[in-house]
Write an enzyme that holds these catalytic residues in place. Structure first.
Site, mmCIF file in Angstrom:
data_model
loop_
_atom_site.group_PDB
_atom_site.id
_atom_site.type_symbol
_atom_site.label_atom_id
_atom_site.label_comp_id
_atom_site.label_asym_id
_atom_site.label_seq_id
_atom_site.Cartn_x
_atom_site.Cartn_y
_atom_site.Cartn_z
ATOM 1 N N ASP A 134 0.816 -1.227 0.000
ATOM 2 C CA ASP A 134 0.000 0.000 0.000
ATOM 3 C C ASP A 134 0.848 1.275 0.000
ATOM 4 O O ASP A 134 0.318 2.378 0.077
ATOM 5 C CB ASP A 134 -0.959 0.005 1.206
ATOM 6 C CG ASP A 134 -0.217 0.007 2.529
ATOM 7 O OD1 ASP A 134 1.048 0.020 2.525
ATOM 8 O OD2 ASP A 134 -0.878 0.008 3.585
ATOM 9 N N GLU A 175 3.239 2.116 2.293
ATOM 10 C CA GLU A 175 3.831 2.512 3.582
ATOM 11 C C GLU A 175 5.244 1.933 3.715
ATOM 12 O O GLU A 175 5.546 0.872 3.181
ATOM 13 C CB GLU A 175 2.956 1.990 4.732
ATOM 14 C CG GLU A 175 1.619 2.711 4.813
ATOM 15 C CD GLU A 175 0.740 2.184 5.948
ATOM 16 O OE1 GLU A 175 1.161 1.252 6.669
ATOM 17 O OE2 GLU A 175 -0.372 2.707 6.089
ATOM 18 N N GLN A 195 9.736 27.173 2.663
ATOM 19 C CA GLN A 195 8.555 27.792 3.296
ATOM 20 C C GLN A 195 8.948 28.072 4.749
ATOM 21 O O GLN A 195 8.494 27.420 5.683
ATOM 22 C CB GLN A 195 7.343 26.845 3.202
ATOM 23 C CG GLN A 195 6.040 27.420 3.733
ATOM 24 C CD GLN A 195 5.376 28.445 2.812
ATOM 25 O OE1 GLN A 195 5.647 28.481 1.635
ATOM 26 N NE2 GLN A 195 4.524 29.284 3.363
ATOM 27 N N LYS A 212 15.986 38.232 -9.474
ATOM 28 C CA LYS A 212 14.866 37.411 -9.949
ATOM 29 C C LYS A 212 13.601 37.841 -9.218
ATOM 30 O O LYS A 212 13.614 38.020 -8.007
ATOM 31 C CB LYS A 212 15.189 35.954 -9.630
ATOM 32 C CG LYS A 212 14.093 34.972 -9.884
ATOM 33 C CD LYS A 212 14.512 33.548 -9.474
ATOM 34 C CE LYS A 212 14.403 33.299 -7.991
ATOM 35 N NZ LYS A 212 14.729 31.917 -7.594
ATOM 36 N N ASP A 231 23.778 28.592 -7.685
ATOM 37 C CA ASP A 231 22.619 28.805 -6.799
ATOM 38 C C ASP A 231 22.727 27.839 -5.624
ATOM 39 O O ASP A 231 23.552 26.911 -5.639
ATOM 40 C CB ASP A 231 21.324 28.558 -7.580
ATOM 41 C CG ASP A 231 20.143 29.334 -7.005
ATOM 42 O OD1 ASP A 231 20.270 29.896 -5.889
ATOM 43 O OD2 ASP A 231 19.086 29.385 -7.656
ATOM 44 N N THR A 278 15.022 29.022 -12.592
ATOM 45 C CA THR A 278 15.950 30.095 -12.195
ATOM 46 C C THR A 278 17.232 30.024 -13.013
ATOM 47 O O THR A 278 17.741 31.042 -13.508
ATOM 48 C CB THR A 278 16.270 29.970 -10.687
ATOM 49 O OG1 THR A 278 15.029 30.013 -9.974
ATOM 50 C CG2 THR A 278 17.178 31.081 -10.208
HETATM 51 C C1 R5P Z 1 15.213 30.381 -4.282
HETATM 52 O O1 R5P Z 1 15.146 31.194 -3.385
HETATM 53 C C2 R5P Z 1 16.330 29.419 -4.366
HETATM 54 O O2 R5P Z 1 17.536 30.017 -4.005
HETATM 55 C C3 R5P Z 1 16.450 28.838 -5.771
HETATM 56 O O3 R5P Z 1 16.824 29.869 -6.658
HETATM 57 C C4 R5P Z 1 15.196 28.241 -6.266
HETATM 58 O O4 R5P Z 1 14.620 27.440 -5.292
HETATM 59 C C5 R5P Z 1 15.418 27.424 -7.521
HETATM 60 O O5 R5P Z 1 14.183 26.909 -7.946
HETATM 61 P P1 R5P Z 1 13.888 26.598 -9.461
HETATM 62 O O6 R5P Z 1 14.966 25.663 -9.933
HETATM 63 O O7 R5P Z 1 12.549 25.914 -9.406
HETATM 64 O O8 R5P Z 1 13.836 27.860 -10.211
#
Ligand code: R5P
Length: 294
Positions: free
Chosen positions: A34, A36, A94, A188, A215, A223
């Site tokens: 299932d 789990e 979040q 951005k 990043d 991004t």
């Molecule tokens: C955002 O604040 C993070 O630093 C990354 O730039 C972001 O999470 C990248 O997400 P994605 O690849 O979906 O653009």
């Protein structure tokens, strides 16, 4: 100290144990019909300090639940202290309430780990270091960006680092200065309701430059694609990308490659395929050793 891989440590746990001179083992795990998870530890941990390693890079809810189950099993087996290392922490973005009615998901995750019995927690590059204050025990954020970027610069010969977002620009600037390469950033803008991206401040002239877009993480790739397009329009040649965490949600790899990016570099905090993975276990072990004995 015993280092224990839960279900997703991508080989990092055993390498860290080697660097720390600790024993390593893994949970036996299977998935019921299932869906789990079932876990069992066939190892005596009575009276031992245990470091649980679990990345939450994919199947985030499952990996998180398994971490809670692992803490329960270790506590039940009468370990001395239960510590955690999360190579990639899900829900970290979040870290506050952006719109009314939302939870602070990072607080939910970190609070639950502590309540379950974890006394110390290390997280590789959480979205923001401050959010670890939601974990009520001792915590550290482990920085491995320099290690990843150094490896990528050595392999690509990049002359300029590009931060695709002002949020990460301070860190990219610091790494660029340490490595003796140039840097630039763009601003951005993300629409909170539909997720679409647009550019605030663009990049300067990059004519003939080999660049590396840097990043903290790559999820959908949007991004990196935006920054690569902007860099190409400013004359860059030879674009590669690096991030600590390569989540690469469905289709991200292809989207990034189609945008003209050569190689994608990342740490082994995730198990992303087709990318250049840089082992960060030595740096992580060096950060963990003093933290865990303190
Ligand atoms: C955002 O604040 C993070 O630093 C990354 O730039 C972001 O999470 C990248 O997400 P994605 O690849 O979906 O653009």
């Amino acid at each position: 100290m015993i280092v224990i891989g839960v279900t997703a440590d991508y080989g990092l746990g055993s390498r860290i144990a080697e660097h720390m001179g600790a024993k390593y083992c893994r949970f036996f795990s299977k998935v019921f019909p299932d869906g789990e998870s079932y876990l069992r530890l066939d190892e005596n941990v009575r009276g031992e300090d245990v470091l649980l390693v679990q990345s939450m890079a994919e199947q985030q809810d499952k990996r998180f639940t398994e971490m809670l189950m692992a803490i329960d099993a270790i506590a039940e087996a009468h370990a001395n202290n239960i510590y955690g290392l999360i190579p990639y922490m899900a829900y970290a973005r979040q870290d506050r309430r952006f719109l009314d009615g939302e939870p602070i998901s990072a607080r939910s995750v970190l609070g639950a780990l502590h309540n379950a019995g974890m006394s110390k927690l290390a997280v590789i590059e959480p979205h923001k270091e401050e959010e670890l204050s939601y974990f009520k025990g001792k915590s550290i954020a482990i920085d491995v960006m320099k290690k990843v970027v150094r490896g990528a610069v050595e392999k690509t010969g990049a002359e300029t680092l590009v931060a695709p977002d002002s949020g990460v620009s301070g860190r990219v600037k610091g790494v660029a200065e340490e490595l003796g390469v140039g840097w630039d950033y763009l601003e951005k803008k993300r629409d909170r309701n539909n997720g679409s991206l647009s550019i605030g401040k663009g990049l300067g002239d990059l004519s003939g430059k080999k660049i590396l877009v840097v990043d903290d993480m790559i999820s959908t790739g949007g991004t990196i694609v935006q920054a690569s397009g902007e860099a190409l329009s400013k004359g860059a040649v030879g674009i590669n990308a690096a991030a600590v965490h390569l989540i690469l949600a469905d289709g991200a790899y292809g989207r990034i490659k189609n945008a003209g990016v050569g190689n994608i570099f990342g740490s082994n905090s995730t198990g992303s395929k087709g990318c250049e993975m840089i082992d960060v276990s030595e740096d992580v072990a060096a950060a963990l050793s003093p933290f865990l004995v303190d």
